[in-house]
Design an enzyme around this catalytic site. Structure first.
Site, mmCIF file in Angstrom:
data_model
loop_
_atom_site.group_PDB
_atom_site.id
_atom_site.type_symbol
_atom_site.label_atom_id
_atom_site.label_comp_id
_atom_site.label_asym_id
_atom_site.label_seq_id
_atom_site.Cartn_x
_atom_site.Cartn_y
_atom_site.Cartn_z
ATOM 1 C CG PHE A 189 -2.178 -0.764 1.026
ATOM 2 C CD1 PHE A 189 -3.143 -0.343 0.134
ATOM 3 C CD2 PHE A 189 -2.402 -1.923 1.743
ATOM 4 C CE1 PHE A 189 -4.316 -1.044 -0.042
ATOM 5 C CE2 PHE A 189 -3.564 -2.646 1.573
ATOM 6 C CZ PHE A 189 -4.528 -2.203 0.670
ATOM 7 C CB ILE B 184 -7.319 6.203 -3.460
ATOM 8 C CG1 ILE B 184 -7.640 7.478 -4.240
ATOM 9 C CG2 ILE B 184 -6.195 5.431 -4.141
ATOM 10 C CD1 ILE B 184 -6.528 8.528 -4.180
ATOM 11 C CB SER B 185 -6.334 1.728 -2.046
ATOM 12 O OG SER B 185 -5.857 0.489 -1.608
ATOM 13 C CB SER B 186 -8.039 1.603 2.553
ATOM 14 O OG SER B 186 -8.793 1.519 3.740
ATOM 15 C CG HIS C 129 -3.329 -0.904 -5.559
ATOM 16 N ND1 HIS C 129 -4.646 -1.300 -5.652
ATOM 17 C CD2 HIS C 129 -3.199 -0.346 -4.321
ATOM 18 C CE1 HIS C 129 -5.283 -1.004 -4.537
ATOM 19 N NE2 HIS C 129 -4.432 -0.416 -3.715
#
Length: 427
Positions: free
Chosen positions: A10, A151-153, A289
């Site tokens: 991450f 974004i992402s989480s 990602h």
């Protein structure tokens, strides 16, 4: 993969985002406003931080963007990094940005525990909604223009919030997330390896039921959904993109077969679902990602309706339908207690490029949110205006728009319809 390795992945994505701040789809503007921390904003069971960006020149009734960071991220990092184009747009169009900030180790948002996956459950989403409520009151926010992106989480939380609070958000844009509820765990962990690896597969009905279970008994409209995912994503694997499309097309009750497919950029494939494009997916070939990449946020700004001071951009009318029999409107109302949703299907005999639909709301009804159009004012004589993706109505064709409203006892349908100033019949 160990927790440390996951966080490292991450962090690598975060650093890529920060490195990307040199790009912008819009020219930068000088401003004196700054990112400001807010305390005492309300119920906050997981001790989140709240930050707000309010531009120097606010719209009279500004929109509100809830922007949610990735694991290892901070409000400042997303404000100055991957979400910077949102800030530029806020300066231009006068909307407010609220940034929740996770404070737990790893700085991921809880989208896994039982409390996180139900409305008012007492985890991160509860604190986030306190931030939204605080900002709504403080900045006189237009309740029909509250949107969320992450974004992402933060993308995972975006999907959860859209499922838990569909009566608050009108649209959502998620960059590299997973379906709402996919990260659920039963052991107290916030990480679900099956979901992250893209091997948690369900039917559209199962995914839809999981989203609906987050707000039991709700029968109203859900936010329009935009999903972004890179085909080379190894942190939250690419199959999650298809599973999320399964979920949201089911929730919206539209076919999983796209109504249109195009390529906004050479390596992007965009598919839209439902006659009004209520669900939109963009697959980025060869991207990992580290999203958003150049151009993505500017597309999200348009989808979320943030690219004007009053709502989604309209198109200049060049053709209007003839009077009376040239247009018709069919209203379908679904009412409960003191609330209702209304779908309006507009049919025109002539070509229309850019439209406004006038109508009269029954006494006691007040629009709280809408989809596929902008609505003003919220009661009485209302004007609905097209959004960017449904400005054209072909001869003999129909489009459907809708809104959610409160009522004081009269749950009847609107009346006195006119399209671009010309009276329509009621179907």
């Amino acid at each position: 993969m160990t927790t440390r390795a996951r966080l490292g992945a991450f962090l690598a994505a975060a650093l890529s985002l920060i490195a990307a701040i040199g790009f912008s789809a819009m020219p930068q503007q000088a401003h004196a406003a700054s990112l400001t921390q807010v305390t005492g904003f309300g119920t906050n069971p997981t001790n989140l931080n709240m930050y707000v960006y309010a531009p120097d020149r606010l719209a009279t009734r500004p929109a509100l963007l809830l922007m949610i960071h990735y694991c290892t991220g901070t409000a400042s990092a997303v404000h100055n990094g991957g979400g910077r184009d949102y800030v530029t747009a806020a300066d231009r169009y006068g909307f407010v940005i609220v940034y929740p900030e996770a404070t737990r180790d790893g700085r991921c948002f809880d989208v896994s525990t039982q409390n996180a996956l139900r409305r008012n459950g007492g985890s991160d989403s509860t604190g986030i909604m306190s931030m939204v409520a605080h900002a709504r009151q403080r900045y006189n926010v237009d309740p029909a223009r509250i949107v969320v992106s992450g974004i992402s989480s933060g993308a995972m939380m975006t999907n959860v919030l859209a499922a838990e609070y569909p009566d608050v958000f009108s649209a959502a844009s998620a960059f590299a997330g997973v379906p709402a509820g996919c990260f659920a765990t039963t052991d107290g962990s916030l990480w679900n390896s099956q979901c992250s690896g893209g091997t948690l597969n369900k039917t559209p009905q199962q995914w839809g039921d999981q989203a609906r279970a987050m707000f039991p008994g709700y029968t109203g409209a859900y936010p329009r959904i935009q999903l972004w995912h890179g085909t080379n994503d190894t942190t939250l694997a690419y199959p999650n993109f298809g599973e999320a499309l399964d979920q949201w097309t089911n929730v919206h009750g539209v076919s999983r077969t796209p109504v249109s497919t195009d390529q906004p950029q050479s390596n992007w494939t965009r598919t839209r679902y439902g006659a009004s494009g209520v669900v939109e997916g963009i697959s980025a070939q060869g991207t990992g990602h580290d999203v958003p990449t150049a151009g993505m946020v500017s597309r999200a700004i348009t989808f979320l309706g943030l690219d004007s001071t009053t709502g989604p951009t309209t198109t200049t009318t060049t053709t209007t339908p003839p009077p009376s029999s040239g247009c018709s409107v069919k209203a379908s109302v679904n009412a409960w207690n003191t609330g209702l949703t209304t779908n309006l299907t507009i049919t025109s005999a002539a070509q229309v490029r850019g439209w406004t639909l006038g109508f009269t709301l029954p006494a006691g009804q007040t629009i709280t949110s809408g989809w596929s159009a902008t609505y003003s004012p919220a009661s009485g004589q209302v004007t609905a205006r097209n959004v960017s993706y449904n400005a054209d109505i072909a001869p003999g064709a129909s489009i459907t728009i809708g809104f959610q409203a409160t009522h004081t006892g009269n749950a009847g349908a609107p009346s006195s319809f006119s399209l671009n100033g010309n009276t329509c019949t009621t179907a």
